[in-house]
Design an enzyme around this catalytic site. Structure first.
Site, PDB file in Angstrom:
ATOM      1  N   GLU A 165       0.798  -1.233   0.000  1.00 60.74           N
ATOM      2  CA  GLU A 165       0.000   0.000   0.000  1.00 60.74           C
ATOM      3  C   GLU A 165       0.830   1.282   0.000  1.00 60.74           C
ATOM      4  OE1 GLU A 165      -3.532  -2.559   1.170  1.00 60.74           O
ATOM      5  OE2 GLU A 165      -1.389  -2.761   1.228  1.00 60.74           O
ATOM      6  N   TYR A 167       3.508   1.970   1.832  1.00 60.06           N
ATOM      7  CA  TYR A 167       4.149   2.323   3.103  1.00 60.06           C
ATOM      8  C   TYR A 167       5.670   2.090   3.028  1.00 60.06           C
ATOM      9  CZ  TYR A 167      -0.470   2.913   5.227  1.00 60.06           C
ATOM     10  OH  TYR A 167      -1.729   3.355   5.535  1.00 60.06           O
ATOM     11  N   ARG A 215       2.792  -8.705   4.335  1.00 68.73           N
ATOM     12  CA  ARG A 215       1.797  -8.167   3.401  1.00 68.73           C
ATOM     13  C   ARG A 215       2.529  -7.609   2.192  1.00 68.73           C
ATOM     14  NH1 ARG A 215      -3.739  -5.161   5.058  1.00 68.73           N
ATOM     15  NH2 ARG A 215      -4.490  -4.652   2.967  1.00 68.73           N
ATOM     16  N   HIS A 253      -1.720   3.981  -1.602  1.00 67.97           N
ATOM     17  CA  HIS A 253      -2.767   4.924  -1.195  1.00 67.97           C
ATOM     18  C   HIS A 253      -2.867   6.119  -2.151  1.00 67.97           C
ATOM     19  CE1 HIS A 253      -4.139   2.941   2.332  1.00 67.97           C
ATOM     20  NE2 HIS A 253      -3.019   3.059   2.996  1.00 67.97           N
ATOM     21  N   GLN A 340     -18.015   5.174   4.390  1.00 67.86           N
ATOM     22  CA  GLN A 340     -18.511   6.373   5.066  1.00 67.86           C
ATOM     23  C   GLN A 340     -18.162   6.436   6.551  1.00 67.86           C
ATOM     24  OE1 GLN A 340     -22.585   6.290   2.612  1.00 67.86           O
ATOM     25  NE2 GLN A 340     -22.547   7.919   4.096  1.00 67.86           N
TER      26      GLN A 340
END
Length: 671
Positions: A165, A167, A215, A253, A340
């Site tokens: 992601e 990182y 991961r 991201h 949300q």
């Protein structure tokens, strides 16, 4: 025989056997930062009781500079270890297992002290990271190893090292962010040195009888990301370094491709896990947009993965696995991937919850305990607020009757489910309908309740929803002017359309009108073409060389608003960009700062900063907001009947199902 034999099959990891193939993936909830460790413990223990084989916590910082934000939780002291011990004890007492994710944010850290492979600022953070020297790299490795050892001391069954992601570790892997020329940069053997060394030294520190998940990013979805050959090379090296499991990470991201939002097809990236699985001998976990036991079972049955990771589905329903195993899959509250109350909250610094389950992360505060004083409860309006209130009240032991003026439950959720990209709302409406029956709610359809109908009930709840706001435009009664509800229920619409109002409803209507045929959300190949998702075996990072190739728009649409600001500015924090990008790809004209002067036979007359203008359109759609429907509440007040008002009937700002469902649940919990 179980309906889910592959999902519920045990998995032997050598020193331990997991009871099924379900991993609760890591989510940052903000609970650890509250300091209320009883609340943290109950959140995870509830999921352990719900049957998850292995839980992974939200990311814990290995050191202050690696935290995603200042003050991010980690294991920095003996007190931290003791607090985490309370969590692991609670999970073990519930029969579960839990691993702690170690997350070093690198340049994603929202701090001036952030560090990375090279001093390249992230587009989602204002800070330029400090480039680490040899000593700095060693300090980061040591911090991660120390965090793993402390996790073991705190009673965790394992750790997950976050290497995807975008990182910290991912930043060393990709040429996009690693411009170094020393032994930590350059060719791939050097760029992968850091994650491999981290895994090797963590395994050395914790010994063999400890789960170590890595991961791994299978597709970065950024320019100059990893190639597939590099992904396989890394996976094999990570296995050799001592990993127990490989978990799937998808996209950075900062990538401009949605990866977990509701418009992403279910299991959209399992094909990559399937490709990696035969390249290694340790179990491989797949993830992203898997939200039902049927989808998970299909992936495992097809041999695409050894385990399935689901994160947000365990916000929606802590008992996901237990219900699936008991043949009650229809009772699993569905994750609709709306973001949300989960990711939008996280990125706004709020505590995580869930639109369909307000108890998520509030297990100790919002309780649905059986009542000791059963009441008769009348609820009017079978939209989101009314249905949730009815279900919770009935589950607690109250006698509930639900009145609905139309012939179906769901209210305005029935409009949401026809929007391309919001197909998950179909399952949400079905779940609500089913749970009303399971809970024993007496349902009155096609019944417009009056004050006389409601006299004599112990509690009366008004959940009658909203009415469209009248925009007061000259000529708006013309036959070519339609309300959003008419459009979304099939009214004919011309080829040139002006939409008045660019809130969430306006964006939804625009999405509906520019699409024709099958929704990309229900056709993976079509969705990949639309967003430009390619194959990392062909292009480093997995972005298609041709870029996004959306289908031609079905109509020419202009989306208008009075506010002189960027359209969609008030949409969801983590999904607004997706809606804007989707409409831009369909050539939707988005204009702010306009006034609506008149509807004329030729179209719509508007005022702009440059003067009056005529938009030549065939159809004008009114999405100018809504106001509470006051009719029943006013009648009850006049009749002197005490009542509660919830949902859109209370506050009509946008069509906020999250607030409506939460309000309905909390009211029912208080009866």
């Amino acid at each position: 025989m179980s309906s889910y034999p592959h999902l519920l099959a045990p998995l032997d990891l050598g020193h331990v056997t997991l009871p099924n193939r379900v991993l609760m993936g890591s989510m940052h909830t903000g609970l650890e930062e509250t300091g209320d460790w009883a609340r943290v413990a109950e959140f995870y223990a509830a999921r352990a009781r719900g049957g998850v084989a292995l839980i992974v916590t939200g990311g814990m910082a290995p050191n202050p500079e690696g935290g995603v934000f200042p003050g991010a939780a980690g294991l920095f002291s003996a007190k931290d270890i003791a607090n985490h011990r309370g969590v692991t004890d609670a999970v073990h007492a519930a029969g579960g297992r839990i691993a702690m994710q170690i997350l070093h944010a690198g340049r994603y850290a929202y701090s001036k002290d952030c560090v990375s492979a090279s001093p390249i600022k992230s587009p989602i953070s204002p800070f330029v990271p400090r480039e680490l020297d040899e000593d700095g790299i060693e300090a980061q490795i040591a911090a991660i190893v120390t965090a793993a050892a402390r996790a073991q001391e705190a009673g965790y069954d394992g750790v997950e090292i976050m290497g995807s992601e975008g990182y910290f570790l991912n930043q060393f892997l990709a040429r996009h962010t690693n411009k170094r020329t020393d032994r930590w940069g350059g060719d791939y053997a050097n760029r992968m040195r850091l994650p491999v060394e981290v895994v090797r030294r963590v395994r050395e520190a914790v010994g063999p009888d400890f789960i170590l998940i890595y991961r791994i990013s299978l597709i970065d979805l950024i320019p100059d990301g990893s190639t597939w050959e590099e992904v396989v090379q890394l996976a094999r090296a990570i296995e050799a370094a001592g990993a127990t499991l490989l978990n799937t990470g998808i996209g950075w991201h900062e990538a401009r491709v949605p990866t977990i939002a509701t418009s992403v097809p279910r299991a959209a990236f399992a094909w990559l896990t399937a490709r990696l699985r035969p390249e290694v001998s340790i179990p491989v976990i797949t993830s992203n947009r898997i939200n039902t036991p049927d989808v998970a079972e299909g992936i495992l049955a097809d041999g695409q993965a050894d385990m399935v990771s689901m994160a947000r589905p365990f916000l929606a329903d802590a008992d996901f696995v237990v219900k699936a195993a008991a043949g009650r899959a229809a009772e699993i509250a569905p994750c609709i991937a709306c973001n949300q109350a989960c990711l939008d909250h996280t990125f706004s610094g709020k505590l995580t919850s869930c639109l369909v389950n307000p108890r998520a992360c509030a297990e100790t505060e919002l309780r649905y305990d059986p009542t000791t004083t059963p009441k008769t409860v009348a609820i009017v309006g079978a939209g989101a607020a009314g249905m949730m209130c009815a279900i919770v009240a009935a589950q607690r032991g109250h006698q509930v009757e639900l009145f609905e003026a139309s012939g179906q439950v769901g209210g305005l959720l029935n409009l949401a489910k026809v929007i391309p990209g919001k197909e998950e709302f179909r399952g949400l409406v079905d779940w609500f309908a089913g749970m009303l029956t399971v809970a024993g709610v007496k349902l009155h359809l096609n019944h417009r309740a009056t004050a006389q109908d409601l006299a004599g009930f112990d509690e009366v709840v008004v959940a009658t929803g909203v009415m469209p706001r009248d925009p007061g435009i000259a000529g708006q009664d013309a036959p070519n002017v339609l309300g959003y509800e008419a459009v979304l229920t099939g009214a004919p619409v011309g080829k040139r359309v002006a939409i008045i109002g660019a809130g969430g409803i306006g964006f939804d209507v625009a999405e509906y009108l520019v699409h024709s045929g099958i929704s990309p959300t229900e056709d993976l190949a079509l969705w990949k073409r639309e967003w430009g998702v390619g194959d990392p075996a062909d292009v480093a990072g997995g972005l298609a060389a041709a870029g996004p190739q959306p289908e031609a728009p079905a109509r020419q649409v202009a989306l208008l608003q009075r506010k002189a600001e960027k359209l969609g500015r008030r949409l969801g924090k983590t999904t607004g960009w997706i809606h804007r990008a989707a409409l831009q790809m369909k050539n939707v004209e988005m204009r702010g700062g306009v006034s609506y002067e008149a509807v004329v036979p030729e179209g719509l007359e508007i005022g702009t900063a440059d003067g009056p203008e005529l938009l030549a359109v065939d159809t004008i759609v009114l999405c100018a907001g809504q106001v509470p429907n006051p009719v029943l509440a006013d009648a009850l007040g006049a009749a002197g009947i005490a009542h509660h008002v919830i949902g859109g009937a209370d506050v009509a700002a946008e069509l906020d199902a999250k607030r409506a469902i939460d309000q309905g649940a909390r009211l029912a919990a208080a009866f």
